[in-house]
Design a protein around this motif. Structure first.
Motif, PDB file in Angstrom:
ATOM      1  N   VAL A  38     -28.767  94.865  23.384  1.00 30.85           N
ATOM      2  CA  VAL A  38     -27.802  94.882  24.489  1.00 30.85           C
ATOM      3  C   VAL A  38     -27.949  96.174  25.293  1.00 30.85           C
ATOM      4  O   VAL A  38     -27.760  96.181  26.514  1.00 30.85           O
ATOM      5  CB  VAL A  38     -26.363  94.715  23.974  1.00 30.85           C
ATOM      6  CG1 VAL A  38     -25.414  94.450  25.145  1.00 30.85           C
ATOM      7  CG2 VAL A  38     -26.264  93.597  22.959  1.00 30.85           C
ATOM      8  N   LEU A  56     -28.351  96.697  29.377  1.00 29.07           N
ATOM      9  CA  LEU A  56     -27.472  97.566  30.159  1.00 29.07           C
ATOM     10  C   LEU A  56     -28.241  98.634  30.918  1.00 29.07           C
ATOM     11  O   LEU A  56     -27.830  99.045  32.010  1.00 29.07           O
ATOM     12  CB  LEU A  56     -26.448  98.228  29.237  1.00 29.07           C
ATOM     13  CG  LEU A  56     -25.362  97.335  28.646  1.00 29.07           C
ATOM     14  CD1 LEU A  56     -24.609  98.077  27.548  1.00 29.07           C
ATOM     15  CD2 LEU A  56     -24.390  96.863  29.730  1.00 29.07           C
ATOM     16  N   LEU A  82     -29.066  92.079  32.793  1.00 31.67           N
ATOM     17  CA  LEU A  82     -27.729  91.481  32.817  1.00 31.67           C
ATOM     18  C   LEU A  82     -27.667  90.253  33.719  1.00 31.67           C
ATOM     19  O   LEU A  82     -26.588  89.709  33.949  1.00 31.67           O
ATOM     20  CB  LEU A  82     -26.697  92.511  33.294  1.00 31.67           C
ATOM     21  CG  LEU A  82     -26.528  93.742  32.406  1.00 31.67           C
ATOM     22  CD1 LEU A  82     -25.510  94.687  33.016  1.00 31.67           C
ATOM     23  CD2 LEU A  82     -26.116  93.350  30.988  1.00 31.67           C
ATOM     24  N   VAL A  98     -21.982  91.380  26.476  1.00 28.75           N
ATOM     25  CA  VAL A  98     -21.504  92.731  26.757  1.00 28.75           C
ATOM     26  C   VAL A  98     -20.042  92.867  26.326  1.00 28.75           C
ATOM     27  O   VAL A  98     -19.645  93.887  25.740  1.00 28.75           O
ATOM     28  CB  VAL A  98     -21.671  93.070  28.248  1.00 28.75           C
ATOM     29  CG1 VAL A  98     -20.943  94.369  28.600  1.00 28.75           C
ATOM     30  CG2 VAL A  98     -23.152  93.190  28.598  1.00 28.75           C
ATOM     31  N   ASN A  99     -19.249  91.856  26.591  1.00 33.28           N
ATOM     32  CA  ASN A  99     -17.847  91.898  26.151  1.00 33.28           C
ATOM     33  C   ASN A  99     -17.746  91.921  24.629  1.00 33.28           C
ATOM     34  O   ASN A  99     -16.862  92.581  24.059  1.00 33.28           O
ATOM     35  CB  ASN A  99     -17.081  90.705  26.713  1.00 33.28           C
ATOM     36  CG  ASN A  99     -16.739  90.864  28.176  1.00 33.28           C
ATOM     37  OD1 ASN A  99     -16.647  91.995  28.677  1.00 33.28           O
ATOM     38  ND2 ASN A  99     -16.559  89.760  28.883  1.00 33.28           N
ATOM     39  N   LEU A 133     -18.377 100.750  32.646  1.00 31.77           N
ATOM     40  CA  LEU A 133     -18.956  99.431  32.440  1.00 31.77           C
ATOM     41  C   LEU A 133     -18.576  98.490  33.576  1.00 31.77           C
ATOM     42  O   LEU A 133     -19.421  97.720  34.067  1.00 31.77           O
ATOM     43  CB  LEU A 133     -18.497  98.861  31.104  1.00 31.77           C
ATOM     44  CG  LEU A 133     -19.098  97.522  30.685  1.00 31.77           C
ATOM     45  CD1 LEU A 133     -20.618  97.578  30.647  1.00 31.77           C
ATOM     46  CD2 LEU A 133     -18.551  97.099  29.326  1.00 31.77           C
ATOM     47  N   LEU A 136     -21.316  96.554  35.916  1.00 33.31           N
ATOM     48  CA  LEU A 136     -21.305  95.098  36.086  1.00 33.31           C
ATOM     49  C   LEU A 136     -21.129  94.721  37.555  1.00 33.31           C
ATOM     50  O   LEU A 136     -21.688  93.713  38.014  1.00 33.31           O
ATOM     51  CB  LEU A 136     -20.198  94.480  35.237  1.00 33.31           C
ATOM     52  CG  LEU A 136     -20.393  94.586  33.717  1.00 33.31           C
ATOM     53  CD1 LEU A 136     -19.159  94.086  32.985  1.00 33.31           C
ATOM     54  CD2 LEU A 136     -21.629  93.808  33.262  1.00 33.31           C
TER      55      LEU A 136
END
Length: 312
Positions: free
Chosen positions: A97, A101, A231, A250-251, A274, A278
């Protein structure tokens, strides 16, 4: 390299200051500095002419000669090697992840690679790179490193390029999967999440929670998917190892580290950073958008240089 920091605010100040120093040093010789995982423009690397690097050129050929990439290595302190290996075992499934990011390398030799983080693909050419299996103890870790060096394929311990490893010089876990981030604030975000991952893993170890026993082969697939899409597509869920939207993954990561972030006073800062990432997209997204708008890779580099020295 920044000195150690206890707060994200101080780290952010240091990142900005360090980039300002790099900018001035570059301008002094008539160039600009840009925080990019790979060069958008065609480039001809010039290896450092030291004995070790000459040996690497001879042994690893094109893999070594083309290794013009920039990663972001994050060190997080640990109390012991026992804790360090326990952390490696318990955060390994979350590291892909961080690739998504930080994705900031869509170009290779002047072409759109089709990957958000092509640096990851280039880096994983090294025979000693990639995810670790579960280890369980410092003895198992050091035995693995010894066995790898004993094969002669890895020239020395410095070439054991695990996605995360024990630092050879500091009492830290070193997380090595991320691209260098385009904007300073994304570096701070990455560091905050990385520290949250380490602290969460250490707590799980102290509480007797066993690590997720996912094979490294599946972690390689998760890393590839993160490298491919960043992403902007599906990732592999770190708990189920099945495709899921990047936002959901991501959550899930934020939920996983929430308790540690809150206790360290980092939660609101990480959430804000974050949200910004996003909304704005990764460095790879911005590079591709500039190319699509201008049709000019030189403009991509110029824009990246402007972003590099932005203030928080």
């Amino acid at each position: 390299m920044s000195p150690p920091h206890a707060t994200l605010a101080r780290l952010g100040q240091d990142v900005v200051a360090g980039r300002a120093i790099a900018r001035q040093a570059a301008e002094d010789v008539g160039v600009r500095v840009a925080a990019l995982g790979t060069s958008p423009l065609p480039a001809d690397p010039h290896p450092v002419q030291l004995r070790r690097f000459r040996a690497m050129m001879e042994e690893y050929g094109l893999t070594a000669r083309e290794q013009l990439t920039c990663g972001c290595h994050i060190h997080v302190s640990v109390e012991s090697q026992e804790e360090a290996v326990a952390v490696l075992d318990r955060m390994r499934n979350w590291l892909p992840v961080l690739v998504a990011l930080s994705a900031n390398s869509p170009f290779w030799h002047g072409e759109d690679s089709g990957y958000a983080s092509y640096r990851s693909q280039v880096w994983n050419r090294w025979p000693s790179a990639g995810p670790l299996e579960l280890l369980g103890s410092p003895d198992a870790y050091h035995q693995l490193v010894h066995d790898m060096v004993s094969t002669g394929v890895a020239m020395d311990e410095g070439m054991v390029y695990f996605d995360a490893r024990l630092s050879r010089h500091y009492p830290t876990v070193e997380i090595r999967v991320a691209d260098v981030c385009l904007r300073p604030e994304n570096t701070v975000l990455l560091a905050g999440i990385a520290r949250g991952l380490v602290e969460t893993a250490a707590r799980e170890w102290r509480e007797g929670i066993e690590p997720v026993a996912v094979p490294s082969a599946l972690l390689r697939l998760a890393g590839w998917k993160a490298s491919r899409w960043g992403l902007r597509g599906e990732l592999l869920d770190p708990l189920t190892h099945r495709p899921a939207s990047a936002l959901a993954v991501v959550n899930s990561l934020l939920h996983h580290v929430r308790g540690a972030l809150e206790d360290m006073g980092d939660l609101h800062r990480v959430e804000d950073l974050l949200d910004g990432l996003l909304a704005d997209g990764t460095g790879a997204v911005r590079q591709l958008e500039v190319l699509h708008r201008t049709g000019d890779l030189e403009r991509v580099v110029e824009d990246a240089a402007d972003c590099t020295i932005a203030t928080l």
